[in-house]
Structure formats: C-alpha cells, structure tokens
Write a protein that holds these residues in place. Structure first.
Motif, short mmCIF file in Angstrom:
data_model
loop_
_atom_site.label_atom_id
_atom_site.label_comp_id
_atom_site.label_asym_id
_atom_site.label_seq_id
_atom_site.Cartn_x
_atom_site.Cartn_y
_atom_site.Cartn_z
N LEU A 116 42.52 61.29 15.16
CA LEU A 116 43.30 60.34 14.26
C LEU A 116 42.18 60.47 13.13
O LEU A 116 42.45 60.19 11.95
CB LEU A 116 43.39 59.21 14.84
N ASP A 117 41.04 60.61 13.68
CA ASP A 117 39.84 60.75 12.34
C ASP A 117 39.72 61.96 11.46
O ASP A 117 38.98 62.05 10.55
CB ASP A 117 38.54 60.52 12.96
N LEU A 130 50.35 69.83 6.59
CA LEU A 130 49.85 68.44 7.08
C LEU A 130 50.73 67.20 6.35
O LEU A 130 51.48 67.71 5.52
CB LEU A 130 48.47 68.31 6.67
N SER A 131 50.61 66.11 7.07
CA SER A 131 51.55 65.13 6.57
C SER A 131 51.36 64.95 4.95
O SER A 131 52.20 64.13 4.25
CB SER A 131 51.17 63.67 7.20
N CYS A 132 50.13 65.08 4.58
CA CYS A 132 50.04 64.64 3.35
C CYS A 132 50.43 65.89 2.24
O CYS A 132 50.64 65.85 0.96
CB CYS A 132 48.32 64.80 2.84
N TYR A 173 47.32 65.13 11.02
CA TYR A 173 47.52 66.38 11.57
C TYR A 173 48.58 66.08 12.78
O TYR A 173 49.20 67.10 13.11
CB TYR A 173 45.93 66.60 12.49
N GLN A 174 48.79 64.92 13.38
CA GLN A 174 49.76 64.68 14.42
C GLN A 174 51.18 65.31 13.88
O GLN A 174 51.93 65.66 14.89
CB GLN A 174 49.82 63.26 14.84
N LEU A 186 44.88 75.21 21.31
CA LEU A 186 45.58 73.80 21.70
C LEU A 186 46.28 73.31 20.41
O LEU A 186 47.28 72.51 20.96
CB LEU A 186 44.14 73.02 21.63
N GLY A 187 46.26 73.68 19.29
CA GLY A 187 47.14 73.31 18.27
C GLY A 187 46.67 72.25 17.33
O GLY A 187 45.80 71.37 17.78
#
Length: 335
Positions: free
Chosen positions: A272-273, A244-246, A285-286, A265-266
């Motif tokens: 965003l929450d 993840l981005s973190c 997640y994005q 779906l991935g």
C-alpha cells in the motif's frame, strides 16, 4: 440551442430505453438551485441598500454572500459528488462488461466466437460502445457547465476546487482508463473487419509514429481528448499496459519494477506504500486496470516491436522467477 435543451433531448431521445437504468447529473434541478441563490442574493442586497447606510450595506452583503456560499457548499457539492460517483461507477462497470465480451478467453471466448456465426455481435458492441461514450461525455459537459455557473453566481473558485477533488477521488469522467479502452475497442474491431465499422471509428485515431505516441478521441459536442501512450519510466510506448488508480499508464514490467514486485506476481502484490512514479500517490496499485484492448491495438499496429518486447519481457520473467524461488529456498532452509 442551449445545452440544457440539448441535454434534455439526449435523455429523452432515441436512447431513452438504453439510458433508463443509468445515473445522470440532475442538470435542470441543480441549475434551478443556482438561479435561486442568485435571485435571493440580489434581492437581499436591494433591501439592504434601501434601509442601511453604506458601511452597513457592505457588511450585510458580505455576510449574505458568505451565508449563501456555505448553504450551497453543504447541499450542492455533496449532492453533485454523489451523482458524479454514481455516473463513474455506472460507466466503468458497463464498459468493463462490454470489453470483457471482446477479449474473453477460454470456454467463454469459444462460445462467443461460435455465436458470431449466427449473429453480428461486433455491430452490437460498436453501437453500445458509442452510446456509452456519449453517455459519459454528455454528463461530463453538464458537470463542467454546472461548476462554471456556480463560480459565476457566487464569485468563488469552489467549482475549480471541486474539479481537483474529483481528480483526487479518481472519478473525473473523461480521465477514466475505460474510455481509452473503448477507443481502442473501436479501432480494433474496425481494423480486424477491413473498415466495416468506419462510421463508428471516424472520431478515433492513434498516432504511434509520432515522437510522443498519442490516442486522440473526438467525442460528442466536439470534445477532444489526447491520451499519451508513453510510459513515464522507460520513455517508450507502453507495452502490456496497466492504468493505476490515479489514471497514469505504465508498462506492466515498469510498474512492477517501480513497486519492487516481480512481474510474474503482478501489480496487486505491491504494498500500500507503493507510489505512482508520476503523481507520487500511494495505494494506487491494488485496483490497477489491465488495458487489454490497448495492448491488442499496439500488437496489431507495431507487430515487430511488440514481438521483440514480448520476448524481452518473458526473458526477464524467467530470470526473476528463478531469483525469487532461489531466495525462497534459501530462506526456508535458513541459509
């Protein structure tokens, strides 16, 4: 040899052409700024002691020190943040491009495979990967030393606060998932070629039999990084891993489950929450990174376990797909 000299030799050494278009920490200039801060602070304190009484000296010293810190904070940290962002972006894009060449699929993968009949692409990839790792490590060490020097000169903790800010902005260089991918790349190409690239891979190891699987990277200047390969949700070795981005690693199925998203779906379909299950940060997640080299490494090292988990994941995907479309059908007909 002091690090400043080592860093200068690195920038103007054998890799100068390779590094020509890369962003770097302005180590020499930033260190000079800190020296000026220290000398001006000491000079002003000496003047005060000669002209004011003891109480006034303390007040003036405190005011002068506070002024110096404010000036440096405005100029120093904003500039350093820009440099770190540029370095992180440069490293991530170069590493992504290199790794894509190794795991390319479809027509591009076929073309690259055919080209290997005429030239040794893997050797060139190994050399470029090694230079990228040295690039990110040298800059990370330079940043660490600059921040330590800042806190020493100003008797502050702003350097440590800046480190926390880098983590929050996801630009801490030695925590980049692309660094883990490069380590996995070295281990993969060395394993596939019977140890032909052992000179590049001597600093990398992956222990999957330990109670907590770990990848260890020993980088230039004796910097050692341990990266846990355990998914915090299923408590097993990561399978089909995503970062993840973190920066935290999870199995794709576990991350999707935590975000209430079907696997097929991935992760990009997460809202965003949706929060990381470890640090509870939202919106991570994005821009998740599919760790394809790490997945290939796990596939080669744990073949039977990898096959079992692949079968289980496919069965879960089939089940979720059926449930998803049954729900969509019922919604469409108003049932």
């Amino acid at each position: 040899m002091k690090f400043g000299e080592t860093f200068r030799e690195y920038l103007h050494g054998d890799q100068e052409k390779f590094l020509d278009k890369f962003s770097h920490v302005e180590y020499k200039r930033l260190k000079k700024v800190l020296k000026q801060c220290r000398s001006s602070s000491h000079g002003s304190q000496e003047i005060c002691r000669n002209s004011l009484e003891e109480e006034q000296v303390e007040e003036e010293d405190h005011h002068q020190q506070s002024h110096q810190i404010v000036v440096c904070d405005q100029m120093f940290f904003s500039e350093l943040m820009k440099e770190v962002s540029d370095i992180a972006g440069c490293f991530n894009s170069k590493a992504r491009r290199l790794l894509h060449l190794h795991v390319a699929r479809g027509m591009q993968g076929y073309v690259l495979w055919f080209r290997q009949c005429f030239r040794d692409d893997k050797l060139a990839m190994a050399e470029e990967g090694k230079m990228l790792m040295e690039y990110v490590t040298m800059n990370a060490i330079a940043i660490r030393k600059i921040l330590k020097k800042y806190d020493k000169v100003h008797s502050s903790v702003n350097g440590n606060i800046f480190k926390s800010k880098m983590r929050a902005e996801h630009i801490e260089l030695l925590q980049s998932p692309w660094l883990i991918e490069l380590g996995a790349l070295f281990l993969n190409i060395n394993g596939l070629d019977g140890g032909r690239f052992s000179e590049f891979c001597g600093n990398f190891s992956c222990d999957l039999d330990a109670s907590e699987p770990v990848m260890r990277l020993t980088l230039p200047n004796s910097v050692t990084m341990d990266y846990s390969l355990t998914c915090a949700i299923c408590l097993d070795t990561v399978f089909n891993p995503y970062a993840l981005s973190c920066g935290h690693l999870f199995c794709k199925s576990c991350a999707c489950s935590a975000a209430f998203v079907p696997i097929f779906l991935g992760l990009k379909e997460a809202t965003l929450d949706s929060k990381c299950s470890i640090c509870r940060e939202a919106g991570v997640y994005q821009n998740a990174v599919h760790m394809m080299e790490l997945d290939l490494l796990l596939k080669q090292r744990c073949k039977e376990n990898w096959k079992e988990r692949m079968v289980a994941e496919r069965a879960l995907i089939v089940k979720q797909t059926k449930e998803y479309w049954d729900m969509q059908t019922k919604y469409a007909i108003g049932y």
